[in-house]
Design a protein around this motif. Structure first.
Motif, PDB file in Angstrom:
ATOM      1  N   ARG A   1       3.773   7.755  -7.087  1.00 51.79           N
ATOM      2  CA  ARG A   1       2.647   6.846  -7.316  1.00 51.79           C
ATOM      3  C   ARG A   1       3.096   5.802  -8.323  1.00 51.79           C
ATOM      4  O   ARG A   1       3.720   6.145  -9.328  1.00 51.79           O
TER       5      ARG A   1
ATOM      6  N   SER B   1       3.819  -0.801   4.310  1.00 55.67           N
ATOM      7  CA  SER B   1       2.532  -1.289   4.777  1.00 55.67           C
ATOM      8  C   SER B   1       1.754  -1.892   3.621  1.00 55.67           C
ATOM      9  O   SER B   1       1.807  -1.388   2.495  1.00 55.67           O
ATOM     10  N   GLY B   2       1.046  -2.965   3.924  1.00 57.42           N
ATOM     11  CA  GLY B   2       0.261  -3.644   2.894  1.00 57.42           C
ATOM     12  C   GLY B   2      -1.078  -4.084   3.433  1.00 57.42           C
ATOM     13  O   GLY B   2      -1.423  -3.801   4.585  1.00 57.42           O
ATOM     14  N   THR B   3      -1.825  -4.785   2.580  1.00 53.05           N
ATOM     15  CA  THR B   3      -3.176  -5.197   2.977  1.00 53.05           C
ATOM     16  C   THR B   3      -3.164  -6.236   4.086  1.00 53.05           C
ATOM     17  O   THR B   3      -4.151  -6.392   4.794  1.00 53.05           O
ATOM     18  N   GLU B   4      -2.037  -6.968   4.245  1.00 47.25           N
ATOM     19  CA  GLU B   4      -2.014  -8.043   5.233  1.00 47.25           C
ATOM     20  C   GLU B   4      -0.953  -7.859   6.307  1.00 47.25           C
ATOM     21  O   GLU B   4      -0.719  -8.771   7.095  1.00 47.25           O
ATOM     22  N   GLY B   5      -0.273  -6.712   6.297  1.00 49.52           N
ATOM     23  CA  GLY B   5       0.759  -6.562   7.316  1.00 49.52           C
ATOM     24  C   GLY B   5       1.625  -5.340   7.121  1.00 49.52           C
ATOM     25  O   GLY B   5       1.334  -4.481   6.282  1.00 49.52           O
ATOM     26  N   LEU B   6       2.702  -5.301   7.876  1.00 50.22           N
ATOM     27  CA  LEU B   6       3.495  -4.086   7.992  1.00 50.22           C
ATOM     28  C   LEU B   6       4.934  -4.453   8.341  1.00 50.22           C
ATOM     29  O   LEU B   6       5.168  -5.365   9.138  1.00 50.22           O
TER      30      LEU B   6
ATOM     31  N   LEU C   1      -1.160  10.352   1.236  1.00 55.66           N
ATOM     32  CA  LEU C   1       0.117  11.042   1.440  1.00 55.66           C
ATOM     33  C   LEU C   1      -0.049  12.460   0.905  1.00 55.66           C
ATOM     34  O   LEU C   1      -0.530  12.646  -0.205  1.00 55.66           O
TER      35      LEU C   1
ATOM     36  N   GLU D   1      -1.714  12.159  -2.865  1.00 54.00           N
ATOM     37  CA  GLU D   1      -2.139  10.890  -3.454  1.00 54.00           C
ATOM     38  C   GLU D   1      -3.073  10.257  -2.431  1.00 54.00           C
ATOM     39  O   GLU D   1      -2.707  10.111  -1.256  1.00 54.00           O
TER      40      GLU D   1
ATOM     41  N   SER E   1      -2.756   2.642   7.870  1.00 56.06           N
ATOM     42  CA  SER E   1      -1.840   1.614   7.375  1.00 56.06           C
ATOM     43  C   SER E   1      -1.319   0.699   8.474  1.00 56.06           C
ATOM     44  O   SER E   1      -0.561  -0.220   8.197  1.00 56.06           O
ATOM     45  N   ARG E   2      -1.704   0.942   9.735  1.00 60.80           N
ATOM     46  CA  ARG E   2      -1.281   0.021  10.787  1.00 60.80           C
ATOM     47  C   ARG E   2      -2.280  -1.136  10.813  1.00 60.80           C
ATOM     48  O   ARG E   2      -3.497  -0.907  10.761  1.00 60.80           O
ATOM     49  N   PRO E   3      -1.779  -2.367  10.915  1.00 59.00           N
ATOM     50  CA  PRO E   3      -2.712  -3.492  10.956  1.00 59.00           C
ATOM     51  C   PRO E   3      -3.538  -3.476  12.245  1.00 59.00           C
ATOM     52  O   PRO E   3      -3.138  -2.857  13.240  1.00 59.00           O
TER      53      PRO E   3
ATOM     54  N   GLY F   1      -0.360   0.674  -8.310  1.00 53.91           N
ATOM     55  CA  GLY F   1      -1.296   1.156  -7.305  1.00 53.91           C
ATOM     56  C   GLY F   1      -0.675   1.723  -6.044  1.00 53.91           C
ATOM     57  O   GLY F   1      -1.229   2.642  -5.442  1.00 53.91           O
ATOM     58  N   SER F   2       0.466   1.195  -5.612  1.00 52.77           N
ATOM     59  CA  SER F   2       1.006   1.651  -4.329  1.00 52.77           C
ATOM     60  C   SER F   2       1.547   3.076  -4.440  1.00 52.77           C
ATOM     61  O   SER F   2       1.638   3.639  -5.531  1.00 52.77           O
ATOM     62  N   MET F   3       1.848   3.661  -3.292  1.00 51.45           N
ATOM     63  CA  MET F   3       2.396   5.016  -3.262  1.00 51.45           C
ATOM     64  C   MET F   3       3.561   5.066  -2.274  1.00 51.45           C
ATOM     65  O   MET F   3       3.693   4.173  -1.429  1.00 51.45           O
TER      66      MET F   3
ATOM     67  N   ASP G   1      -6.067   7.108  -1.891  1.00 55.69           N
ATOM     68  CA  ASP G   1      -6.707   5.930  -2.490  1.00 55.69           C
ATOM     69  C   ASP G   1      -7.130   4.970  -1.380  1.00 55.69           C
ATOM     70  O   ASP G   1      -6.748   5.134  -0.219  1.00 55.69           O
TER      71      ASP G   1
ATOM     72  N   SER H   1      -2.403   7.702   6.607  1.00 57.66           N
ATOM     73  CA  SER H   1      -2.946   6.398   6.205  1.00 57.66           C
ATOM     74  C   SER H   1      -3.413   5.546   7.375  1.00 57.66           C
ATOM     75  O   SER H   1      -2.818   5.553   8.449  1.00 57.66           O
TER      76      SER H   1
ATOM     77  N   TRP I   1      -3.783  -5.681  14.226  1.00 57.38           N
ATOM     78  CA  TRP I   1      -3.050  -6.408  15.270  1.00 57.38           C
ATOM     79  C   TRP I   1      -1.750  -5.679  15.671  1.00 57.38           C
ATOM     80  O   TRP I   1      -0.871  -6.248  16.289  1.00 57.38           O
TER      81      TRP I   1
ATOM     82  N   LEU J   1      -6.163   1.758  -0.534  1.00 55.91           N
ATOM     83  CA  LEU J   1      -5.200   0.702  -0.837  1.00 55.91           C
ATOM     84  C   LEU J   1      -5.250  -0.442   0.170  1.00 55.91           C
ATOM     85  O   LEU J   1      -4.742  -1.523  -0.105  1.00 55.91           O
ATOM     86  N   PHE J   2      -5.839  -0.215   1.336  1.00 59.37           N
ATOM     87  CA  PHE J   2      -5.725  -1.236   2.382  1.00 59.37           C
ATOM     88  C   PHE J   2      -6.974  -2.105   2.555  1.00 59.37           C
ATOM     89  O   PHE J   2      -6.855  -3.254   2.938  1.00 59.37           O
TER      90      PHE J   2
ATOM     91  N   GLY K   1       0.830  -1.208   0.000  1.00 57.97           N
ATOM     92  CA  GLY K   1       0.000   0.000   0.000  1.00 57.97           C
ATOM     93  C   GLY K   1       0.860   1.252   0.000  1.00 57.97           C
ATOM     94  O   GLY K   1       1.070   1.870  -1.036  1.00 57.97           O
ATOM     95  N   VAL K   2       1.377   1.615   1.179  1.00 53.91           N
ATOM     96  CA  VAL K   2       2.170   2.840   1.308  1.00 53.91           C
ATOM     97  C   VAL K   2       3.588   2.487   1.758  1.00 53.91           C
ATOM     98  O   VAL K   2       3.770   1.748   2.728  1.00 53.91           O
TER      99      VAL K   2
ATOM    100  N   ARG L   1       7.223   4.162   3.070  1.00 55.24           N
ATOM    101  CA  ARG L   1       7.901   5.358   3.578  1.00 55.24           C
ATOM    102  C   ARG L   1       9.389   5.039   3.657  1.00 55.24           C
ATOM    103  O   ARG L   1       9.777   4.039   4.269  1.00 55.24           O
TER     104      ARG L   1
END
Lengths: 326, 336
Positions: A211, A238-243, B214, B197, B232-234, A215-217, B199, B230, B236, B201-202, A140-141, A143
Motif C-alpha cells: 500500500r 490500472s488508474g482512474t482514466e485507463g489501463l 487485493l 487492501e 479496474s478494467r475501464p 493511495g495506490s496498491m 479502497d 478490482s 471501454w 480507488l477508481f 489505482g492498482v 500488478r
C-alpha cells in the motif's frame, strides 16, 4: 573513460557486452575465478587482472559484478581508490551496509550507480512515462510479475541460493518490482508478504501486497518456481482514466520453432527485451553518460536503498505473518 | 420441470432465462420483479409472464426457482421460496451478512428444500482442467495461486452493484467469492486467513463502495493465494473483464484464462468499437444443467449452501482485514 569489471559470472559477462555498446574503453576483468575471467576476457578481447589493485589503478570506472555479499567490500575499495562505481543490484544485504557504501562514495567524491536494470527495459520505461503523463489518470492498482526458475549451480558454489550471501529471492529478484512499484506509486506505507518454499530444494514462490502513501496498491509476484528456462514477467497498471497491460507471454517480434537440445537454459534467468534494445547496454550508456557529463542518474543509489528497504520489510512480514509499516 | 425466476435485478437472470427458454424439458413459468416498468421490458424481451409479487409465482407449482435479486434481498426471497417448498438456485454472493446466510440455511432445512449456490466457474472446462491438474499431483506440492477476477464497474448494467445497502459492498463483495470458491474447490481446503487492501480507488467521486481490492489469503493446506477483485478494467475495455488463475507448483505451473476463447472484433459504431466476442463453452448452461439434474433426481446439488457461505466469509474477512490493517483468521472448528 576506462572501465574495469570485477566479477566474471553471469552479470560480469552481461555487463561486458553492455559496455561494448558504450563509448567507454573496457580494459579488463578481475575475478576470484581466474579460469572464468580468462573466458570472459577472451570473448570480449580484454585483459585479465590477476590483482584487484592493478585494475583499480588503471580504471576510471569500476563495475562491481561480484556476488551481493561482496558488493560492500568492492565498492568501498573502489571508492577508496577514487574510482567511480557501477554496482549490480541489490546494492547491499542490509540498509546499514548500503548507507555506508553511499556515504563512502560521497566522501570520496566518486559517483555510485546501482544497476536497477528494469527501469531501462523499454516496456517498463514506456509504461512509466505514460503513467507520469497522466494517460491512465490517478494510479489505482498495480500488478507486477517476475517469476523465474531456480538459479542453477554452474559453479560448485551457488551463492544465489544462500540467503546470507544473496539476500534470497525477495532481495535478489523481487527488488526489481519493488523498485518499479515505488517509482510509480511513491513511498510505501505498508507491506504484507507470503513466501512458500519447496518441500525439497531451493524453489520458492512469493506474493507481496503493498500500500502506498499516495493511495495506490500493488500485488507483486515473484519466484524461483518455474521449470528451467521459463521466465515470465508482466505488468498491469490500472488508474482512474485507463489501463496499461503487458505480459511476456505476448508474441515476440520474431519467434522460431526449432528442434532444441536439452539443458539449453541459461544458469540464471534474465528476461529478454526483444530485438536491438539491450536494457543492460541502455543502463550502462546512461550511467556512462551521466558520469562523463557529471549529470544526475535517472535512478539513484538512494532509490536502490529504498527498494532494499521494501524487500527487507517483505522478508520481515513473511517471517512474522504481519504487515510491516515503513 | 416448472422453473421460475425471483427478480431480474441481477443481470445473470437474463442469461438464465435465455438458456431455459431453449430447453424442451423446462417450462419457464415466469418471473417476479418489483419495478413494473423494468418488468414489462424483461417480459417483452424474453417472452415471459411477469408476477408482481414473488408469492404469486411461488404458488404456480414450481420445481425450482432462481433467486436473482439484489444481494441484500436474497434472504427475503429464499425464505419465501422455502416456505412454499420450492428448491432454490441462488446468485452469488449468497447474502451480505453471515447471519442472513445462516437464516437462509435454516429456512431451507426447516422446509426440506435444496439450496444451490450459483458458482458457474466450477462448470467452466478450463477451471475443471486446473482442478484435475491440482488433484492429479502432476504439479507437485503447490506453492501458491495468483488469481484475478477483474471487471469494469458494473453499475452501467445494474446500478445496485455499486450500492452498499443493496449489494453489501463493491468489488470485494462482487468478485472475491468466485475465486475463493475455486480455491476451496481446487484444493478441498478452507481459507483460514485473509489479509486485504480495499479502497475506492477508481470511482471516488461517483460511488460510495470499494472499487479496488487485493487479498492475500492462506489455505488450511498452507497454500497462499492472491485474489485481485478490482473493478479496474475501464468501461471501454474490449469485454466486461476476465477471470484468470495461475497455480504454481514445485513440478509445474498451470495458467488459466477462463475466457481466452474469443475473437477480436473491430466494429464501427458498436458500443465497444474493439471487442472480444467469446466462443468458449458457457459455464452458466452447465451450472443450470446440474441444478436441474439435482431437482429431477431429488438430491443435493454439487455446489451447496456451505460453499456459498464459506466464500462469503472470505469476502467479509477481507473488509475486516482492510479495516484493521491486519490479517484476519477465519476459524474452522472442524479443522481443530
Amino acid at each position: 573513460m576506462r572501465v574495469g569489471i570485477i566479477g566474471s559470472g553471469v552479470m560480469g559477462e552481461v555487463h561486458a557486452a553492455g559496455w561494448r555498446q558504450t563509448e567507454a574503453e573496457l580494459i579488463g576483468v578481475h575475478s576470484a575465478n581466474l579460469e572464468q575471467a580468462r573466458r570472459v576476457a577472451e570473448e570480449f578481447g580484454i585483459g585479465v587482472y590477476d590483482r584487484l589493485e592493478a585494475l583499480l589503478e588503471q580504471a576510471d570506472i569500476v563495475d562491481v559484478c561480484v556476488p551481493t555479499f561482496l558488493h560492500k567490500e568492492m565498492v568501498l575499495r573502489s571508492a577508496a581508490a577514487g574510482k567511480h562505481v557501477v554496482c549490480e543490484k541489490p546494492l547491499a544485504l542490509n540498509l546499514q551496509d548500503g548507507q555506508e557504501m553511499i556515504e563512502a562514495c560521497q566522501r570520496a567524491g566518486v559517483r555510485l550507480f546501482v544497476a536497477m536494470v528494469v527501469r531501462f527495459f523499454p516496456q517498463y520505461r514506456l509504461a512509466q512515462e505514460l503513467v507520469s503523463k497522466g494517460q491512465i489518470g490517478k494510479l489505482g492498482v498495480m500488478r507486477l510479475k517476475r517469476v523465474a526458475y531456480v538459479p542453477r549451480a554452474e559453479l560448485s558454489d551457488n551463492w544465489y541460493l544462500d540467503e546470507s550471501r544473496s539476500g534470497g529471492m525477495l532481495v535478489d529478484l523481487m527488488i526489481h518490482d519493488f523498485d518499479y512499484a515505488r517509482w510509480l506509486g511513491g513511498p510505501v506505507e505498508r507491506i504484507f508478504a507470503r513466501v512458500n518454499r519447496a518441500t525439497d530444494g531451493p524453489g520458492q514462490y512469493a506474493q507481496a501486497l503493498l500500500r502506498f502513501k499516495e493511495g495506490s496498491m500493488a500485488l507483486i509476484e515473484g519466484g524461483w518456481a518455474y521449470p528451467p528456462g521459463v521466465f515470465r514477467t508482466a505488468l498491469d497498471l490500472s488508474g482512474t482514466e485507463g489501463l496499461i497491460e503487458w505480459s511476456s507471454d505476448e508474441q515476440a517480434p520474431v519467434r522460431s520453432f526449432t528442434l532444441s537440445r536439452d539443458g539449453s537454459a541459461a544458469a540464471v534467468g534474465l528476461p529478454t527485451a526483444g530485438l536491438a534494445t539491450d536494457p543492460y547496454a541502455l543502463e550502462l550508456q546512461h550511467a556512462y553518460q551521466a558520469i562523463v557529463s557529471n549529470e544526475p542518474f535517472s535512478v539513484t543509489a538512494e532509490d536502490s536503498l529504498e527498494a532494499l528497504r521494501i524487500a527487507l520489510a517483505a522478508r520481515e512480514s513473511m517471517l512474522t505473518g504481519q504487515p510491516v509499516s515503513l | 420441470m416448472r422453473i421460475g425466476i425471483l427478480s431480474f435485478a441481477h443481470l445473470h437472470a437474463e442469461g438464465y432465462a435465455a438458456l431455459l427458454k431453449t430447453w424442451p424439458s423446462v417450462e419457464l413459468v415466469g418471473f417476479s420483479h418489483e419495478g413494473a416498468e423494468e418488468a414489462r421490458h424483461y417480459a417483452a424481451a424474453y417472452g415471459l409472464r411477469w408476477f408482481g409479487r414473488p408469492q404469486d409465482l411461488l404458488t404456480e407449482g414450481l420445481d425450482g426457482v432462481i433467486v436473482c435479486s439484489e444481494n441484500a434481498r436474497h434472504l427475503e426471497l429464499v425464505e419465501q421460496a422455502a416456505e412454499a417448498k420450492v428448491s432454490i438456485l441462488c446468485e452469488k454472493p449468497i447474502e451480505v451478512s453471515l447471519e442472513a446466510a445462516q437464516r437462509m440455511r435454516a429456512a431451507c432445512e426447516r422446509n426440506g428444500v435444496q439450496f444451490m449456490t450459483a458458482f458457474p466457474m466450477r462448470f467452466a472446462p478450463a477451471a475443471q482442467s486446473v482442478q484435475a491438474a491440482v488433484r492429479s499431483g502432476e504439479l507437485g506440492a503447490i506453492y501458491g495461486v495468483n488469481g484475478i477476477n477483474h471487471s469494469e464497474i458494473p453499475k452501467a448494467h445494474r446500478a445496485w452493484f455499486a450500492d452498499k445497502e443493496r449489494a453489501g459492498g463493491g468489488a470485494v463483495m462482487d468478485h472475491v467469492v468466485h475465486l475463493a470458491d475455486l480455491l476451496r474447490w481446487y484444493f478441498g481446503a478452507e481459507v483460514t486467513e485473509v489479509y486485504a487492501e480495499v479502497d475506492n480507488l477508481f470511482y471516488p467521486q461517483e460511488v460510495a463502495v470499494d472499487t479496488a481490492g487485493l487479498l492475500l489469503v492462506a489455505l488450511e493446506n498452507g497454500v497462499q493465494a492472491s485474489i485481485d477483485c478490482s473493478w479496474s478494467r475501464p468501461t471501454w475495455y474490449p469485454r466486461w473483464g476476465h477471470l484468470k488463475m495461475e497455480v504454481v507448483g514445485e513440478r509445474g505451473t498451470v495458467v488459466m484464462d477462463a475466457f481466452a476463447q474469443h475473437l477480436h472484433l473491430y466494429s464501427r459504431g458498436a458500443a465497444r468499437p474493439y471487442s472480444w466476442p467469446g466462443f468458449g463453452p458457457n459455464p452458466d448452461a452447465a451450472l443450470l444443467q446440474e441444478w436441474l439434474s439435482s431437482l429431477r433426481e431429488h438430491r443435493a446439488p454439487s455446489v451447496t449452501w456451505n460453499d456459498g457461505y464459506q466464500a462469503l466469509r472470505v469476502a467479509l474477512a477481507a473488509y475486516q482485514s482492510a479495516q484493521a490493517q491486519a490479517p484476519v483468521k477465519i476459524p474452522h472448528p472442524a479443522l481443530g
